[in-house]
Design an enzyme around this catalytic site. Structure first.
Site, PDB file in Angstrom:
ATOM      1  N   HIS A   1      -5.070   2.104   3.528  1.00  0.00           N
ATOM      2  CA  HIS A   1      -6.387   2.605   3.912  1.00  0.00           C
ATOM      3  C   HIS A   1      -7.499   2.190   2.952  1.00  0.00           C
ATOM      4  O   HIS A   1      -8.672   2.314   3.298  1.00  0.00           O
ATOM      5  CB  HIS A   1      -6.354   4.127   4.047  1.00  0.00           C
ATOM      6  CG  HIS A   1      -5.544   4.613   5.203  1.00  0.00           C
ATOM      7  ND1 HIS A   1      -5.899   4.369   6.512  1.00  0.00           N
ATOM      8  CD2 HIS A   1      -4.391   5.327   5.253  1.00  0.00           C
ATOM      9  CE1 HIS A   1      -5.000   4.914   7.323  1.00  0.00           C
ATOM     10  NE2 HIS A   1      -4.071   5.491   6.581  1.00  0.00           N
TER      11      HIS A   1
ATOM     12  N   GLU B   1       5.525  10.464   9.589  1.00  0.00           N
ATOM     13  CA  GLU B   1       4.235  11.100   9.829  1.00  0.00           C
ATOM     14  C   GLU B   1       3.869  11.212  11.303  1.00  0.00           C
ATOM     15  O   GLU B   1       2.684  11.342  11.640  1.00  0.00           O
ATOM     16  CB  GLU B   1       3.143  10.332   9.068  1.00  0.00           C
ATOM     17  CG  GLU B   1       3.229   8.826   9.207  1.00  0.00           C
ATOM     18  CD  GLU B   1       2.315   8.075   8.247  1.00  0.00           C
ATOM     19  OE1 GLU B   1       1.435   8.705   7.628  1.00  0.00           O
ATOM     20  OE2 GLU B   1       2.481   6.855   8.111  1.00  0.00           O
TER      21      GLU B   1
ATOM     22  N   ASP C   1      -1.753  12.007   9.964  1.00  0.00           N
ATOM     23  CA  ASP C   1      -1.207  11.243  11.080  1.00  0.00           C
ATOM     24  C   ASP C   1      -0.353  12.126  11.986  1.00  0.00           C
ATOM     25  O   ASP C   1      -0.311  11.916  13.200  1.00  0.00           O
ATOM     26  CB  ASP C   1      -0.389  10.062  10.564  1.00  0.00           C
ATOM     27  CG  ASP C   1      -1.269   8.905  10.137  1.00  0.00           C
ATOM     28  OD1 ASP C   1      -1.936   8.314  10.999  1.00  0.00           O
ATOM     29  OD2 ASP C   1      -1.303   8.599   8.932  1.00  0.00           O
TER      30      ASP C   1
END
Length: 348
Positions: free
Chosen positions: A117, A221, A247
């Site tokens: 990210h 996740e 997530d």
């Protein structure tokens, strides 16, 4: 096993190199500049330098090298987990070497450099590894996807751990592990004679120990992943199951409400199932992220072995917003009260 150095001790050790010597006085033994960054490189066993006649250039460099500079006595994350410690870390999304260095000096047990990210890649991650090495802080690299190419490039930098996102099956976990191992146990491409992970080829023991020391983390996740979480945790080579509340909430239809009751219940079910696998005697640990309503100390109480408590950009964002609010909310009375404190400005 000896306890890891405290934050203050680690800080003093890290700064001693900068403050202990007189800049006008030449040290008795000055190592080659090309090896200064190895002083704190997180390698857990002594480097076995090539001392036999291989090349005249290598022998000339090796003969001037102070071996003590290459052994930081930094316990591995795997050994600390095995000894029962709960490790506390931070995510680095900014790829700022300055913030990375501050995080290391602050005393975090590990720093996750986030290539999933964060805006940076391998080149930017390398700069963060170098400054964190100077603070004796282990690095975990989170790769953007489960692929042989990303894994190979990440591991060649020499992190202590690697984190794979969005693992949803045992077969995906097995594939991730194979990317971390050299043939015939895996498919990792090798350039161990020249990459940073092996001290650019100076560490002859790297190949024999790297797979044993590497911490492999699989993020579970999604709902699909949680359904297979026991099978994922049972995969040989998987060391940590890392939960992902954001997530998970998105996969459950609660993108804007990660604190929803159903999300919390699903997360706790995942925690219980991983801890049950651990209780069965398998060497797998539970890792997770703290959230605003689920602080790191609560994760520790629930049995997490690795807790990521903060993100560098979020910490700066919060501090910056609060700083601006404090200034704008200051009224005339505050200004009048501060007038009498000018004399003590620098000391109070």
């Amino acid at each position: 096993m000896a306890a890891p150095p405290s934050a203050s001790l680690r800080t003093n050790l890290s700064l001693s190199f900068l403050s202990s010597s007189n800049p006008t006085t030449k040290p008795k033994h000055q190592p080659p500049l090309s090896f200064l960054h190895l002083k704190s490189q997180p390698i857990n066993s002594s480097l076995h330098l090539r001392s036999t006649s291989k090349t005249h250039h290598l022998n000339a460099i090796s003969s001037d090298l102070d071996i003590s500079l290459l052994n930081p006595h930094c316990p591995s994350l795997k050994s600390r987990l095995a000894s029962g410690q709960t490790l506390y870390g931070i995510f680095l999304l900014s790829f700022s070497p300055t913030l990375a260095e501050i995080a290391g000096l602050a005393g975090y047990d590990y720093v996750v450099v986030d290539m999933e990210h964060g805006p940076g890649g391998i080149t930017e991650a390398l700069q963060c590894l170098r400054v964190l090495a100077s603070t004796h802080t282990p690095v975990i690299l989170r790769v953007p996807e489960v692929s042989a190419a990303w894994t190979k490039k990440a591991l060649d930098l020499g992190p202590q751990g690697i984190m794979f996102p969005n693992i949803e099956s045992a077969s995906a976990a097995e594939m991730a592990v194979s990317y971390c191992r050299f043939p015939p146990r895996g498919v990792r491409g090798t350039a161990h004679t020249i990459v940073r992970a092996s001290a650019y080829g100076l560490d002859d023991a790297y190949v024999s120990r790297c797979e044993e020391e590497l911490l492999i983390m699989c993020q579970v996740e999604t709902i699909t992943g949680i359904k297979e979480i026991e099978a994922i945790a049972a995969v040989e080579g998987v060391n940590v199951i890392q939960t992902g509340p954001l997530d998970l909430s998105a996969s459950m239809g609660y993108l804007w409400d990660p604190g929803h009751k159903k999300v919390r219940e699903m997360l706790k079910e995942a925690e219980r199932r991983v801890l049950d696998v651990k209780e069965e005697g398998r060497s797998v640990y539970l890792g997770g992220f703290a959230m605003p309503k689920d602080p790191p100390e609560m994760l520790k109480q629930r049995g997490y072995h690795m807790v990521s408590g903060a993100i560098d950009v979020a910490m700066f964002r919060q501090a910056a917003v609060e700083d601006v609010k404090r200034f704008r909310s200051a009224g005339k009375n505050t200004a009048e009260e501060s007038e009498g404190k000018e004399d003590g400005y620098y000391s109070e």
